[in-house]
Design a protein around this motif. Structure first.
Motif, PDB file in Angstrom:
ATOM      1  N   GLN A 252       0.825  -1.212   0.000  1.00 28.71           N
ATOM      2  CA  GLN A 252       0.000   0.000   0.000  1.00 28.71           C
ATOM      3  C   GLN A 252       0.856   1.258   0.000  1.00 28.71           C
ATOM      4  O   GLN A 252       0.545   2.226  -0.675  1.00 28.71           O
ATOM      5  CB  GLN A 252      -0.883  -0.022   1.248  1.00 28.71           C
ATOM      6  CG  GLN A 252      -1.729   1.201   1.436  1.00 28.71           C
ATOM      7  CD  GLN A 252      -2.343   1.228   2.817  1.00 28.71           C
ATOM      8  OE1 GLN A 252      -2.698   0.205   3.391  1.00 28.71           O
ATOM      9  NE2 GLN A 252      -2.469   2.409   3.384  1.00 28.71           N
ATOM     10  N   ILE A 267       6.886 -13.968   4.319  1.00 25.85           N
ATOM     11  CA  ILE A 267       6.009 -12.783   4.363  1.00 25.85           C
ATOM     12  C   ILE A 267       4.654 -13.250   4.870  1.00 25.85           C
ATOM     13  O   ILE A 267       4.104 -14.230   4.368  1.00 25.85           O
ATOM     14  CB  ILE A 267       5.873 -12.153   2.958  1.00 25.85           C
ATOM     15  CG1 ILE A 267       7.228 -11.589   2.504  1.00 25.85           C
ATOM     16  CG2 ILE A 267       4.795 -11.077   2.939  1.00 25.85           C
ATOM     17  CD1 ILE A 267       7.222 -10.976   1.114  1.00 25.85           C
ATOM     18  N   ASN A 287       6.217 -20.213   3.860  1.00 23.54           N
ATOM     19  CA  ASN A 287       6.057 -19.694   5.208  1.00 23.54           C
ATOM     20  C   ASN A 287       5.980 -20.873   6.170  1.00 23.54           C
ATOM     21  O   ASN A 287       5.403 -21.902   5.840  1.00 23.54           O
ATOM     22  CB  ASN A 287       4.766 -18.856   5.290  1.00 23.54           C
ATOM     23  CG  ASN A 287       4.751 -17.947   6.502  1.00 23.54           C
ATOM     24  OD1 ASN A 287       4.865 -18.400   7.634  1.00 23.54           O
ATOM     25  ND2 ASN A 287       4.634 -16.650   6.249  1.00 23.54           N
ATOM     26  N   GLY A 304       7.043 -24.386   5.476  1.00 24.73           N
ATOM     27  CA  GLY A 304       8.359 -24.828   5.909  1.00 24.73           C
ATOM     28  C   GLY A 304       9.266 -23.649   6.196  1.00 24.73           C
ATOM     29  O   GLY A 304       8.895 -22.492   5.999  1.00 24.73           O
TER      30      GLY A 304
HETATM   31  C1  LIG Z   1      -0.795   2.255   7.224  1.00 24.62           C
HETATM   32  C2  LIG Z   1       0.042   1.022   7.029  1.00 24.62           C
HETATM   33  C3  LIG Z   1       0.646   0.844   5.801  1.00 24.62           C
HETATM   34  C4  LIG Z   1       1.439  -0.296   5.573  1.00 24.62           C
HETATM   35  N1  LIG Z   1       1.989  -0.466   4.330  1.00 24.62           N
HETATM   36  C5  LIG Z   1       2.683  -1.606   4.085  1.00 24.62           C
HETATM   37  C6  LIG Z   1       3.217  -1.870   2.792  1.00 24.62           C
HETATM   38  O1  LIG Z   1       3.107  -1.053   1.870  1.00 24.62           O
HETATM   39  N2  LIG Z   1       3.898  -3.013   2.583  1.00 24.62           N
HETATM   40  C7  LIG Z   1       4.078  -3.949   3.563  1.00 24.62           C
HETATM   41  O2  LIG Z   1       4.697  -4.988   3.297  1.00 24.62           O
HETATM   42  N3  LIG Z   1       3.588  -3.722   4.788  1.00 24.62           N
HETATM   43  C8  LIG Z   1       2.912  -2.585   5.073  1.00 24.62           C
HETATM   44  N4  LIG Z   1       2.425  -2.385   6.332  1.00 24.62           N
HETATM   45  C9  LIG Z   1       2.803  -3.347   7.395  1.00 24.62           C
HETATM   46  C10 LIG Z   1       1.944  -4.590   7.382  1.00 24.62           C
HETATM   47  O3  LIG Z   1       0.788  -4.356   8.167  1.00 24.62           O
HETATM   48  C11 LIG Z   1       2.716  -5.766   7.994  1.00 24.62           C
HETATM   49  O4  LIG Z   1       3.150  -5.427   9.290  1.00 24.62           O
HETATM   50  C12 LIG Z   1       3.929  -6.195   7.171  1.00 24.62           C
HETATM   51  O5  LIG Z   1       3.566  -6.398   5.823  1.00 24.62           O
HETATM   52  C13 LIG Z   1       4.507  -7.475   7.733  1.00 24.62           C
HETATM   53  O6  LIG Z   1       5.706  -7.793   7.058  1.00 24.62           O
HETATM   54  P1  LIG Z   1       6.240  -9.292   7.066  1.00 24.62           P
HETATM   55  O7  LIG Z   1       5.211 -10.180   6.514  1.00 24.62           O
HETATM   56  O8  LIG Z   1       7.578  -9.272   6.395  1.00 24.62           O
HETATM   57  O9  LIG Z   1       6.547  -9.566   8.597  1.00 24.62           O
HETATM   58  P2  LIG Z   1       5.749 -10.418   9.692  1.00 24.62           P
HETATM   59  O10 LIG Z   1       4.352 -10.006   9.781  1.00 24.62           O
HETATM   60  O11 LIG Z   1       6.587 -10.379  10.906  1.00 24.62           O
HETATM   61  O12 LIG Z   1       5.729 -11.866   9.092  1.00 24.62           O
HETATM   62  C14 LIG Z   1       6.832 -12.686   8.972  1.00 24.62           C
HETATM   63  C15 LIG Z   1       6.342 -14.003   8.426  1.00 24.62           C
HETATM   64  O13 LIG Z   1       7.449 -14.852   8.226  1.00 24.62           O
HETATM   65  C16 LIG Z   1       7.135 -16.150   8.709  1.00 24.62           C
HETATM   66  N5  LIG Z   1       8.408 -16.760   9.124  1.00 24.62           N
HETATM   67  C17 LIG Z   1       9.189 -16.437  10.173  1.00 24.62           C
HETATM   68  N6  LIG Z   1      10.302 -17.197  10.204  1.00 24.62           N
HETATM   69  C18 LIG Z   1      10.217 -18.025   9.146  1.00 24.62           C
HETATM   70  C19 LIG Z   1      11.042 -19.040   8.623  1.00 24.62           C
HETATM   71  N7  LIG Z   1      12.206 -19.355   9.185  1.00 24.62           N
HETATM   72  N8  LIG Z   1      10.622 -19.686   7.525  1.00 24.62           N
HETATM   73  C20 LIG Z   1       9.443 -19.389   6.917  1.00 24.62           C
HETATM   74  N9  LIG Z   1       8.631 -18.415   7.351  1.00 24.62           N
HETATM   75  C21 LIG Z   1       9.019 -17.749   8.450  1.00 24.62           C
HETATM   76  C22 LIG Z   1       6.173 -15.957   9.835  1.00 24.62           C
HETATM   77  O14 LIG Z   1       5.350 -17.100   9.973  1.00 24.62           O
HETATM   78  C23 LIG Z   1       5.378 -14.732   9.352  1.00 24.62           C
HETATM   79  O15 LIG Z   1       4.238 -15.121   8.617  1.00 24.62           O
HETATM   80  C24 LIG Z   1       1.637  -1.254   6.592  1.00 24.62           C
HETATM   81  C25 LIG Z   1       1.022  -1.061   7.831  1.00 24.62           C
HETATM   82  C26 LIG Z   1       0.232   0.054   8.058  1.00 24.62           C
HETATM   83  C27 LIG Z   1      -0.430   0.215   9.378  1.00 24.62           C
END
Ligand SMILES: Cc1cc2nc3c(=O)[nH]c(=O)nc-3n(C[C@H](O)[C@H](O)[C@H](O)COP(=O)(O)OP(=O)(O)OC[C@H]3O[C@@H](n4cnc5c(N)ncnc54)[C@H](O)[C@@H]3O)c2cc1C
Ligand SMILES: Nc1ncnc2c1ncn2[C@@H]1O[C@H](COP(=O)(O)O)[C@@H](O)[C@H]1O
Lengths: 324, 249
Positions: A252, A267, A287, A304
């Motif tokens: 976003q 992710i 994941n 995984g």
């Molecule tokens: C107004 C607003 C705007 C935002 N805009 C954006 C945006 O543009 N883009 C964006 O990306 N986010 C945005 N966010 C943040 C969004 O809400 C999430 O917090 C973010 O996308 C999470 O990133 P992530 O999935 O990398 O991290 P996390 O939510 O921490 O997820 C990590 C994932 O990795 C998995 N994982 C962990 N270790 C391993 C492993 N060893 N092997 C396999 N899987 C594993 C976990 O199960 C988890 O699902 C926004 C938030 C707000 C409030």
């Protein structure tokens, strides 16, 4: 009546994107029984202009002018509008990339032409002139009617297939008188990304999230991307942490992309992230959490540990490539 | 110097989207409205510039084309720190009519810098900013990711396909901003919220202007077929599926 297609160049060369636009424009012209004309702005050699004929375009107008080597919104919009007038164009087609987004609005006001920004298909009807696009950050598909006599469409990348239908090309070099007033912004420096696939152009994207754990682990993402001819991307926390450059963040508040294949590694699939990638044709998720929301949007999933799965995947791609 | 920030009022990304009347109308029931995220970042940058300017920037104004129901969003912009606001009392029909409405008001009382977001998160048009600049006959710089003012000179960087450009321009101009322009949006403080109630929100009546486009039918994307799971011990199968079934690689 005619269809005018603005074909942008990158350092004097065209890309697949340009061929998609030509194919799309030719298809519309056929349906309307009119002709299509391509417009190139900037220094492109005639040999390169002729390449466009492979996709069925018979006439290419080329405007070469040193002042147009960088994209100046006002000047480009003036040139395109002028040529549209000369060619009696009632449909103007651009790409929905940075350039198209910079130019379509200016042309729209100059020609009093309605715009569908980010079209995803051919017009579904010509009377009324109706074109579909994604709205609400990919959560809906909307049919938009253009009511004005002249219509502008900016086409989303990867949403129309390149069609080859080779023909001879007639190149018309023209010069357009330009106003100084159109050159009020001055480019001081250009930093081009070299030797890397550009995220917004890519057909395949390999993306990493917080689950990758640290910047050091990106070697695997990059290796897989290299093998697949893909660009690399990341989730927002990853760029916030400084593991990856800000240009790579999708969602976003980052880039909105629609590649043919998006591989999400570690992710979670938060709605703000999906806002930037949900329009991808195929999503693969890796994941370790089987309840991660990304699996609801994915076509293929692997539950995984990314650090175990990625090396396996890299190996499998290598094997696949060597088998041909 | 005066800065104007265009604000569009959009549904919060996390809210569920529904349509009514045979999918011809967006159902606004139960929708949480917010300042378009890019506009919030634009406003944040405008406020920083004002603070750094030693008084050279006197005022930050926000403008919105919308009916009275967009006022809570405008008040939020005032609470974040804008000095005053203009609401043009018209339903935003399409980008062209919205830009034409704003141009009419701005021509009477011009600004040095105008900022708009790269796109609104509802109709994703990426149009209003560029159209407004054209109506006003001022230069626009698109996809701006940083903006600094040094005396009379303005330095911007913008993203282009395949790289980045550093540009210089002079006021007046319009910046269409994207990520990078500010890192995190400012949030209103308690004091800001109190003060916002007293700040001027001027309502301006619209002019007659045609819209050039119309939204006809909405469709929710077809629900994705269930995600196919691949055994982590047999990753090769994924490649087979991508090659033979999805035909992508
Ligand atoms: C107004 C607003 C705007 C935002 N805009 C954006 C945006 O543009 N883009 C964006 O990306 N986010 C945005 N966010 C943040 C969004 O809400 C999430 O917090 C973010 O996308 C999470 O990133 P992530 O999935 O990398 O991290 P996390 O939510 O921490 O997820 C990590 C994932 O990795 C998995 N994982 C962990 N270790 C391993 C492993 N060893 N092997 C396999 N899987 C594993 C976990 O199960 C988890 O699902 C926004 C938030 C707000 C409030
Ligand atoms: N109704 C509106 N009132 C004021 N500004 C708007 C309005 N709609 C769009 N904008 C501005 O134009 C930008 C791009 O919007 P759009 O062209 O709709 O994608 C937004 O980020 C806002 O800055």
């Amino acid at each position: 009546m005619s269809v005018l297609i603005f074909t942008e160049n990158w350092d004097g060369k065209f890309k697949k994107l340009s061929y998609e636009l030509i194919s799309y424009g030719i298809e519309i012209a056929k349906k309307l029984n009119t002709s299509a004309v391509a417009l190139s702005i900037g220094n492109v050699e005639d040999d390169e202009l002729k390449v466009l004929g492979k996709y069925g375009i018979k006439k290419v107008i080329s405007v070469k002018d040193d002042r147009l080597n960088n994209l100046v919104n006002q000047a480009y919009a003036s040139v395109i509008s002028d040529v549209a007038g000369k060619e009696n164009a009632d449909i103007v087609i651009l790409s929905n990339n940075y350039s198209g987004k910079a130019l379509a609005p200016g042309i729209s006001v100059k020609l009093k032409a309605g715009v569908v920004a980010g079209a995803i298909a051919l017009p579904s009807s010509f009377d009324p002139f109706t074109v579909s696009k994604m709205t609400f950050t990919g959560k809906a598909d909307t049919k938009i009617i253009i009511k004005s006599a002249i219509k502008i469409i900016t086409l989303s990348q990867n949403s129309f297939e390149v069609i080859e239908s080779p023909t001879d090309v007639n190149i018309e070099n023209i010069s357009i008188e330009m106003k100084d007033a159109d050159f009020q912004t001055e480019v001081k420096d250009v930093q081009k990304i070299k030797g890397k696939i550009i995220l917004t152009d890519a057909e395949v994207v390999v993306s990493g999230g917080r689950g990758m754990k640290s910047a050091e682990h990106w070697g695997e993402i990059e290796e897989l991307a290299e093998l697949l001819g893909a660009a690399t991307a990341c989730s927002r926390p990853v760029s916030d942490e400084g593991w990856r450059p800000h240009e790579e963040h999708t969602g976003q508040t980052g880039k909105i992309i629609a590649p043919n294949l998006y591989i999400a590694c570690g992710i979670s699939g938060a709605i703000q992230h999906l806002a930037g990638v949900a329009a991808s044709k195929c999503i693969v998720a890796i994941n370790k959490d089987n309840e991660a929301p990304i699996f609801e949007s994915a076509d293929y999933g692997i539950i995984g540990d990314v650090h175990k799965v990625l090396p396996e995947l890299i190996k499998a791609v290598k094997d696949f490539k060597s088998e041909g | 110097m005066k800065i104007l920030v265009c604000i569009s009022n959009v549904p919060d990304t996390t809210t569920k989207i529904k349509f009514v009347d045979n999918n011809t109308k967006f159902d606004t029931n139960g929708i949480q409205w917010i300042i378009n995220p890019w506009d919030e970042l634009a406003l944040t940058r405008a406020l920083q510039l004002k603070e750094e300017s030693n008084g050279a920037i006197e005022k930050i104004t926000v403008i919105n084309v919308g009916l009275i129901d967009s006022e809570p969003t405008i008040r939020k912009a005032l609470a974040i720190g804008a000095d005053d606001a203009i609401r043009i009392n018209a339903e935003p029909l399409d980008a062209y009519s919205v830009a034409a409405q704003m141009a009419e008001v701005i021509k009477k009382d011009p600004y040095d810098i105008i900022m708009a977001g790269i796109e609104s998160s509802d109709y994703n048009g990426s149009l209003v900013g560029g159209m407004l600049a054209e109506f006003l006959d001022i230069p626009s710089v698109s996809s701006v990711s940083s903006l600094n003012i040094d005396g009379g000179n303005v330095e911007l960087s913008r993203e282009i396909s395949g790289g980045k450009e550093i540009l210089e321009t002079k006021v007046p101009f319009l910046a269409i901003v994207q990520k990078g322009i500010a890192i995190d949006p400012r949030i209103p403080s308690m004091r800001g919220i109190m003060m916002a109630r007293k700040k001027p929100l001027n309502v301006s009546e619209p002019i007659e202007v045609d819209s050039l486009t119309e939204y006809s039918v909405y469709e929710l994307p077809k629900p994705k077929s269930k995600c196919k799971m691949v055994d982590p011990e047999n990753v090769k199968e994924l490649i087979d599926l991508l090659h033979n079934e999805a035909k992508i690689i």
